[in-house]
Write a protein that holds these residues in place. Sequence first.
Motif, PDB file in Angstrom:
ATOM      1  N   VAL A  66      44.852  42.110  38.115  1.00 20.57           N
ATOM      2  CA  VAL A  66      45.256  42.000  39.540  1.00 20.57           C
ATOM      3  C   VAL A  66      44.227  42.206  40.570  1.00 20.57           C
ATOM      4  O   VAL A  66      43.068  42.778  40.075  1.00 20.57           O
ATOM      5  CB  VAL A  66      46.250  42.794  39.991  1.00 20.57           C
ATOM      6  CG1 VAL A  66      47.779  42.441  38.958  1.00 20.57           C
ATOM      7  CG2 VAL A  66      46.050  44.195  39.743  1.00 20.57           C
ATOM      8  N   ASP A  67      44.018  41.629  41.451  1.00 13.35           N
ATOM      9  CA  ASP A  67      42.888  42.105  42.473  1.00 13.35           C
ATOM     10  C   ASP A  67      42.858  43.401  43.056  1.00 13.35           C
ATOM     11  O   ASP A  67      43.748  44.245  42.974  1.00 13.35           O
ATOM     12  CB  ASP A  67      43.118  41.011  43.757  1.00 13.35           C
ATOM     13  CG  ASP A  67      44.311  41.281  44.506  1.00 13.35           C
ATOM     14  OD1 ASP A  67      44.361  42.125  45.238  1.00 13.35           O
ATOM     15  OD2 ASP A  67      45.438  40.503  44.402  1.00 13.35           O
ATOM     16  N   PRO A  68      41.752  43.686  43.789  1.00 15.81           N
ATOM     17  CA  PRO A  68      41.477  45.036  44.048  1.00 15.81           C
ATOM     18  C   PRO A  68      42.678  45.529  45.040  1.00 15.81           C
ATOM     19  O   PRO A  68      42.975  46.833  45.269  1.00 15.81           O
ATOM     20  CB  PRO A  68      40.130  45.109  44.524  1.00 15.81           C
ATOM     21  CG  PRO A  68      39.509  43.929  44.074  1.00 15.81           C
ATOM     22  CD  PRO A  68      40.352  42.947  43.683  1.00 15.81           C
ATOM     23  N   LEU A  69      43.052  44.783  45.936  1.00 16.32           N
ATOM     24  CA  LEU A  69      43.992  45.229  46.942  1.00 16.32           C
ATOM     25  C   LEU A  69      45.272  45.518  46.229  1.00 16.32           C
ATOM     26  O   LEU A  69      46.028  46.706  46.581  1.00 16.32           O
ATOM     27  CB  LEU A  69      44.206  44.259  47.811  1.00 16.32           C
ATOM     28  CG  LEU A  69      45.494  44.257  49.109  1.00 16.32           C
ATOM     29  CD1 LEU A  69      44.750  45.633  49.791  1.00 16.32           C
ATOM     30  CD2 LEU A  69      45.504  43.191  49.871  1.00 16.32           C
ATOM     31  N   ALA A  70      45.704  44.682  45.327  1.00 14.88           N
ATOM     32  CA  ALA A  70      46.805  45.181  44.344  1.00 14.88           C
ATOM     33  C   ALA A  70      46.704  46.315  43.575  1.00 14.88           C
ATOM     34  O   ALA A  70      47.682  47.217  43.301  1.00 14.88           O
ATOM     35  CB  ALA A  70      47.418  43.966  43.473  1.00 14.88           C
TER      36      ALA A  70
END
Length: 241
Positions: A161-165
């Motif tokens: 998953v991406d860094p924000l998630a």
Amino acid sequence: MIHLHHIRKQFGHFTAVDDVTLSIEKGTVYGLLGANGAGKTTLIKIMCGLLDPTSGTGTIFGHDLVRERNRIKQSIGYMSQKFSLYQDLTVSENIAFYARLYGIEKPETRARELSEQFDVYTFKDKVVYSLSSGVRQRVAFACALVHAPKLLFLDEPTSGVDPLARRKVWKWLYRLAADGMSIVVTTHYMDEAEHCDRIALMNAGRIVAEGTLDTLRKGLPVQLHSLEDIFVHVMREDVNR
């Protein structure tokens, strides 16, 4: 809360978990850190009652890992490394299904509560396979918490998953820990492991170092500050033994 004594797990001639002795206190965010194949997932599955140890003993909440696994399962939540939801069900249907498995009286109400808590309510009527990996991870997170477990096992919850998630997941973990939940999490990310109360470094099925980040630093003959440097040093020393 968790006590493991000389746990060993073999698959044929391969030893996946090798003589692990471990204690985890209530209210702890405990990190298992290691490369692929280190034994982290196998160890978590043993603690969840999904695999029997080949030898050794252990208890969770005072219940025997093997003989009382059904009692243990009522008090724990588990989010596997591989995506484990029903792809052709909607978000709400998945959460409600797990609520029914645990005997929740109003599964649809519980599904709505968790959908709102984990920011997936806007996707409630969408089938899971159509969602992004970050949204699907949040749905899996909600399903693992549907019965309000006292102990939560997360196997690489932010993988893919991406860094924000990733940041959102750890924000929820801190909130759950602050409310008294105990959490055992495996991760490859050094920055995530640094925020755990205690860390166990695994290599070839064994725990080669364990403690808080400060104790890991102080226990080394050289001065190392980052967890990444500590991890590399410990693994190199273990391989050279």
